[in-house]
Design a protein around this motif. Structure first.
Motif, PDB file in Angstrom:
ATOM      1  N   THR A   1     -16.575  28.741 -24.143  1.00 43.21           N
ATOM      2  CA  THR A   1     -16.274  28.956 -25.559  1.00 43.21           C
ATOM      3  C   THR A   1     -15.429  30.197 -25.771  1.00 43.21           C
ATOM      4  O   THR A   1     -14.375  30.156 -26.428  1.00 43.21           O
ATOM      5  CB  THR A   1     -17.577  29.079 -26.371  1.00 43.21           C
ATOM      6  N   TRP A   2     -15.875  31.312 -25.234  1.00 45.16           N
ATOM      7  CA  TRP A   2     -15.187  32.576 -25.525  1.00 45.16           C
ATOM      8  C   TRP A   2     -13.885  32.715 -24.747  1.00 45.16           C
ATOM      9  O   TRP A   2     -12.926  33.326 -25.244  1.00 45.16           O
ATOM     10  CB  TRP A   2     -16.126  33.746 -25.291  1.00 45.16           C
ATOM     11  N   ASN A   3     -13.800  32.128 -23.560  1.00 41.30           N
ATOM     12  CA  ASN A   3     -12.504  32.106 -22.864  1.00 41.30           C
ATOM     13  C   ASN A   3     -11.476  31.344 -23.688  1.00 41.30           C
ATOM     14  O   ASN A   3     -10.327  31.784 -23.820  1.00 41.30           O
ATOM     15  CB  ASN A   3     -12.658  31.463 -21.475  1.00 41.30           C
ATOM     16  N   ASP A   4     -11.872  30.198 -24.241  1.00 40.92           N
ATOM     17  CA  ASP A   4     -10.955  29.394 -25.051  1.00 40.92           C
ATOM     18  C   ASP A   4     -10.523  30.135 -26.305  1.00 40.92           C
ATOM     19  O   ASP A   4      -9.335  30.161 -26.654  1.00 40.92           O
ATOM     20  CB  ASP A   4     -11.603  28.059 -25.432  1.00 40.92           C
ATOM     21  N   LEU A   5     -11.485  30.746 -27.006  1.00 45.36           N
ATOM     22  CA  LEU A   5     -11.156  31.439 -28.248  1.00 45.36           C
ATOM     23  C   LEU A   5     -10.259  32.652 -27.988  1.00 45.36           C
ATOM     24  O   LEU A   5      -9.329  32.917 -28.763  1.00 45.36           O
ATOM     25  CB  LEU A   5     -12.430  31.864 -28.975  1.00 45.36           C
ATOM     26  N   PHE A   6     -10.523  33.374 -26.932  1.00 42.65           N
ATOM     27  CA  PHE A   6      -9.673  34.517 -26.599  1.00 42.65           C
ATOM     28  C   PHE A   6      -8.280  34.043 -26.196  1.00 42.65           C
ATOM     29  O   PHE A   6      -7.270  34.630 -26.594  1.00 42.65           O
ATOM     30  CB  PHE A   6     -10.306  35.338 -25.476  1.00 42.65           C
ATOM     31  N   ALA A   7      -8.231  32.963 -25.395  1.00 43.29           N
ATOM     32  CA  ALA A   7      -6.931  32.455 -24.937  1.00 43.29           C
ATOM     33  C   ALA A   7      -6.074  31.995 -26.105  1.00 43.29           C
ATOM     34  O   ALA A   7      -4.838  32.137 -26.079  1.00 43.29           O
ATOM     35  CB  ALA A   7      -7.140  31.306 -23.945  1.00 43.29           C
ATOM     36  N   GLN A   8      -6.699  31.441 -27.132  1.00 47.87           N
ATOM     37  CA  GLN A   8      -5.950  31.009 -28.315  1.00 47.87           C
ATOM     38  C   GLN A   8      -5.245  32.177 -29.001  1.00 47.87           C
ATOM     39  O   GLN A   8      -4.291  31.969 -29.751  1.00 47.87           O
ATOM     40  CB  GLN A   8      -6.896  30.319 -29.304  1.00 47.87           C
ATOM     41  N   ASN A   9      -5.721  33.374 -28.744  1.00 46.53           N
ATOM     42  CA  ASN A   9      -5.111  34.563 -29.331  1.00 46.53           C
ATOM     43  C   ASN A   9      -4.365  35.399 -28.282  1.00 46.53           C
ATOM     44  O   ASN A   9      -4.108  36.580 -28.494  1.00 46.53           O
ATOM     45  CB  ASN A   9      -6.195  35.407 -30.010  1.00 46.53           C
ATOM     46  N   GLY A  10      -4.045  34.755 -27.141  1.00 45.86           N
ATOM     47  CA  GLY A  10      -3.269  35.423 -26.109  1.00 45.86           C
ATOM     48  C   GLY A  10      -4.018  36.518 -25.387  1.00 45.86           C
ATOM     49  O   GLY A  10      -3.404  37.470 -24.881  1.00 45.86           O
ATOM     50  N   MET A  11      -5.333  36.408 -25.314  1.00 43.69           N
ATOM     51  CA  MET A  11      -6.159  37.451 -24.697  1.00 43.69           C
ATOM     52  C   MET A  11      -7.013  36.876 -23.581  1.00 43.69           C
ATOM     53  O   MET A  11      -7.187  35.664 -23.475  1.00 43.69           O
ATOM     54  CB  MET A  11      -7.050  38.108 -25.755  1.00 43.69           C
ATOM     55  N   ILE A  12      -7.554  37.754 -22.767  1.00 44.97           N
ATOM     56  CA  ILE A  12      -8.424  37.376 -21.661  1.00 44.97           C
ATOM     57  C   ILE A  12      -9.839  37.838 -21.980  1.00 44.97           C
ATOM     58  O   ILE A  12     -10.055  39.000 -22.349  1.00 44.97           O
ATOM     59  CB  ILE A  12      -7.952  37.985 -20.336  1.00 44.97           C
ATOM     60  N   TYR A  13     -10.796  36.956 -21.855  1.00 46.35           N
ATOM     61  CA  TYR A  13     -12.201  37.281 -22.109  1.00 46.35           C
ATOM     62  C   TYR A  13     -12.840  37.855 -20.850  1.00 46.35           C
ATOM     63  O   TYR A  13     -12.928  37.171 -19.829  1.00 46.35           O
ATOM     64  CB  TYR A  13     -12.944  36.023 -22.550  1.00 46.35           C
ATOM     65  N   PRO A  14     -13.303  39.104 -20.883  1.00 52.53           N
ATOM     66  CA  PRO A  14     -13.989  39.684 -19.721  1.00 52.53           C
ATOM     67  C   PRO A  14     -15.436  39.198 -19.684  1.00 52.53           C
ATOM     68  O   PRO A  14     -16.260  39.618 -20.476  1.00 52.53           O
ATOM     69  CB  PRO A  14     -13.911  41.192 -19.980  1.00 52.53           C
ATOM     70  N   GLU A  15     -15.743  38.285 -18.783  1.00 54.83           N
ATOM     71  CA  GLU A  15     -17.056  37.650 -18.760  1.00 54.83           C
ATOM     72  C   GLU A  15     -18.153  38.629 -18.343  1.00 54.83           C
ATOM     73  O   GLU A  15     -17.967  39.417 -17.417  1.00 54.83           O
ATOM     74  CB  GLU A  15     -17.042  36.460 -17.800  1.00 54.83           C
ATOM     75  N   PRO A  16     -19.313  38.571 -19.011  1.00 56.49           N
ATOM     76  CA  PRO A  16     -20.434  39.432 -18.615  1.00 56.49           C
ATOM     77  C   PRO A  16     -21.173  38.844 -17.423  1.00 56.49           C
ATOM     78  O   PRO A  16     -21.035  37.655 -17.113  1.00 56.49           O
ATOM     79  CB  PRO A  16     -21.325  39.417 -19.857  1.00 56.49           C
ATOM     80  N   LYS A  17     -21.967  39.664 -16.764  1.00 55.97           N
ATOM     81  CA  LYS A  17     -22.871  39.213 -15.723  1.00 55.97           C
ATOM     82  C   LYS A  17     -24.257  39.017 -16.324  1.00 55.97           C
ATOM     83  O   LYS A  17     -24.645  39.694 -17.284  1.00 55.97           O
ATOM     84  CB  LYS A  17     -22.965  40.248 -14.594  1.00 55.97           C
ATOM     85  N   LEU A  18     -25.012  38.093 -15.761  1.00 60.59           N
ATOM     86  CA  LEU A  18     -26.396  37.868 -16.154  1.00 60.59           C
ATOM     87  C   LEU A  18     -27.297  38.224 -14.982  1.00 60.59           C
ATOM     88  O   LEU A  18     -27.147  37.659 -13.894  1.00 60.59           O
ATOM     89  CB  LEU A  18     -26.614  36.414 -16.563  1.00 60.59           C
ATOM     90  N   VAL A  19     -28.223  39.147 -15.189  1.00 55.79           N
ATOM     91  CA  VAL A  19     -29.137  39.592 -14.151  1.00 55.79           C
ATOM     92  C   VAL A  19     -30.537  39.056 -14.437  1.00 55.79           C
ATOM     93  O   VAL A  19     -31.101  39.304 -15.511  1.00 55.79           O
ATOM     94  CB  VAL A  19     -29.182  41.133 -14.067  1.00 55.79           C
ATOM     95  N   LEU A  20     -31.088  38.321 -13.500  1.00 56.15           N
ATOM     96  CA  LEU A  20     -32.466  37.843 -13.587  1.00 56.15           C
ATOM     97  C   LEU A  20     -33.362  38.829 -12.849  1.00 56.15           C
ATOM     98  O   LEU A  20     -33.057  39.217 -11.717  1.00 56.15           O
ATOM     99  CB  LEU A  20     -32.601  36.458 -12.960  1.00 56.15           C
ATOM    100  N   PHE A  21     -34.457  39.245 -13.488  1.00 53.82           N
ATOM    101  CA  PHE A  21     -35.345  40.206 -12.833  1.00 53.82           C
ATOM    102  C   PHE A  21     -36.790  39.884 -13.158  1.00 53.82           C
ATOM    103  O   PHE A  21     -37.085  39.073 -14.047  1.00 53.82           O
ATOM    104  CB  PHE A  21     -35.008  41.640 -13.251  1.00 53.82           C
ATOM    105  N   SER A  22     -37.698  40.520 -12.437  1.00 52.82           N
ATOM    106  CA  SER A  22     -39.126  40.361 -12.675  1.00 52.82           C
ATOM    107  C   SER A  22     -39.733  41.711 -13.029  1.00 52.82           C
ATOM    108  O   SER A  22     -39.558  42.681 -12.287  1.00 52.82           O
ATOM    109  CB  SER A  22     -39.834  39.801 -11.434  1.00 52.82           C
ATOM    110  N   ASP A  23     -40.393  41.770 -14.155  1.00 52.35           N
ATOM    111  CA  ASP A  23     -41.152  42.936 -14.614  1.00 52.35           C
ATOM    112  C   ASP A  23     -40.283  44.103 -15.078  1.00 52.35           C
ATOM    113  O   ASP A  23     -40.436  44.580 -16.185  1.00 52.35           O
ATOM    114  CB  ASP A  23     -42.127  43.422 -13.547  1.00 52.35           C
ATOM    115  N   ALA A  24     -39.395  44.583 -14.245  1.00 44.12           N
ATOM    116  CA  ALA A  24     -38.546  45.714 -14.613  1.00 44.12           C
ATOM    117  C   ALA A  24     -37.340  45.759 -13.693  1.00 44.12           C
ATOM    118  O   ALA A  24     -37.321  45.139 -12.630  1.00 44.12           O
ATOM    119  CB  ALA A  24     -39.325  47.021 -14.540  1.00 44.12           C
ATOM    120  N   VAL A  25     -36.319  46.494 -14.108  1.00 46.75           N
ATOM    121  CA  VAL A  25     -35.067  46.488 -13.361  1.00 46.75           C
ATOM    122  C   VAL A  25     -34.310  47.787 -13.609  1.00 46.75           C
ATOM    123  O   VAL A  25     -34.471  48.426 -14.651  1.00 46.75           O
ATOM    124  CB  VAL A  25     -34.197  45.274 -13.787  1.00 46.75           C
TER     125      VAL A  25
END
Length: 301
Positions: free
Chosen positions: A105-129
């Motif tokens: 979704t966000w890559n497409d919307l950014f591309a429509q405006n001539g921009m690049i979407y910097p994708e976030p990372k998702l970190v899975l953790f247990s209890d604390a990180v």
């Protein structure tokens, strides 16, 4: 949601074999008083200026004269050999698919405006990180760290969402993740840097009021993702959007305070009421337009 068989994201880090002690933020659940501090900020310069201009035509917090924010406290890390449960492995696949769809979704919307979407990372953790913003525990739910552009989640939160907060359903879970992606967008747009700088010079009450506008904008961005997700054939099922709306309602400050305290303290709200969270998710879902998510220049939240 018919999510099985769809592409998963390559931006997932599984740290569930490690545990730490610390604090976290976002989506507070009624377990008593917690302390929230600002996350560090990155991604500035001309790109931020262009994106802010694209979003509203003006910088939504220009008059505040702001830039970067704070970081979390840190603490020593400890290791654990606890293995993820089969249920959490299935949930891990699910959040990977949802993250991938937000990327689309966000890559497409950014591309429509001539921009690049910097994708976030998702970190899975247990209890604390350990994050770049310091230590974070799972006690208060998922959070976004703007210092490293990563979203952190202990997947057991989803059981609390369904059972304790009474917001079951896979699309409710997807909404939670899309909300945190919304905070990443705010980081890219320059809103989070301005917010963290602004609140240092504010009273607690004024800082809370500004925080509400930040959180409601993230809800609106989540609604934009849901808008485009619903346009895909066979992805969103009947009742899914209602699950997201229910989740938005169940995590409103007024609802959470009534559940935990039996009464509400409006001046302490920092995420928005149930009605406000529902309204702004609906706004994003209805319009699919980032310009509709300017929560900073409206008297009606």
């Amino acid at each position: 949601m018919r999510w099985k068989g769809r592409r998963g994201s390559g931006n997932v880090e599984d740290r569930r074999s490690f545990r730490t002690a610390g604090r976290s933020m976002r989506f507070p659940i009624p377990r008593g008083k917690t302390t929230r501090r600002g996350g560090g900020i990155g991604l500035g310069g001309i790109v931020v200026v262009l994106l802010i201009s694209w979003m509203t035509g003006v910088n939504p917090l220009t008059l505040l004269g702001l830039d970067q924010g704070q970081s979390y406290d840190s603490a020593p890390q400890q290791s654990s050999t606890t293995a993820p449960s089969p249920q959490n492995d299935e949930t891990a696949k699910f959040v990977s698919v949802v993250l991938a769809d937000t990327e689309n979704t966000w890559n497409d919307l950014f591309a429509q405006n001539g921009m690049i979407y910097p994708e976030p990372k998702l970190v899975l953790f247990s209890d604390a990180v350990r994050s770049a913003c310091g230590q974070a525990s799972s006690a208060v739910g998922p959070f976004y760290c703007s210092q490293d552009s990563k979203i952190y989640i202990d997947l057991t939160f989803y059981r609390q969402l369904a059972n304790q907060l009474q917001a079951p359903g896979d699309f409710a879970q997807a909404y939670v993740l899309a909300h945190e992606v919304g905070h990443h967008l705010q980081n890219v747009l320059g809103v989070l840097p301005e917010f963290h700088k602004a609140r240092r010079g504010m009273s607690e009450r004024d800082a809370n009021a500004l925080s509400v506008r930040v959180e409601l904008q993230a809800d609106c961005f989540a609604g934009i993702w849901a808008h485009f997700a619903a346009q895909q054939q066979g992805f969103v099922e009947d009742g899914d959007i209602e699950e997201a709306l229910n989740a938005a309602s169940r995590i409103g400050d007024d609802t959470l305070q009534k559940q935990s305290r039996g009464y509400v303290v409006p001046e302490s709200f920092n995420h928005g009421t149930s009605a406000q969270r529902v309204r702004w998710f609906r706004e994003g879902f209805k319009t699919g337009q980032i310009q509709a998510c300017d929560t900073f220049n409206t008297d009606r939240l």
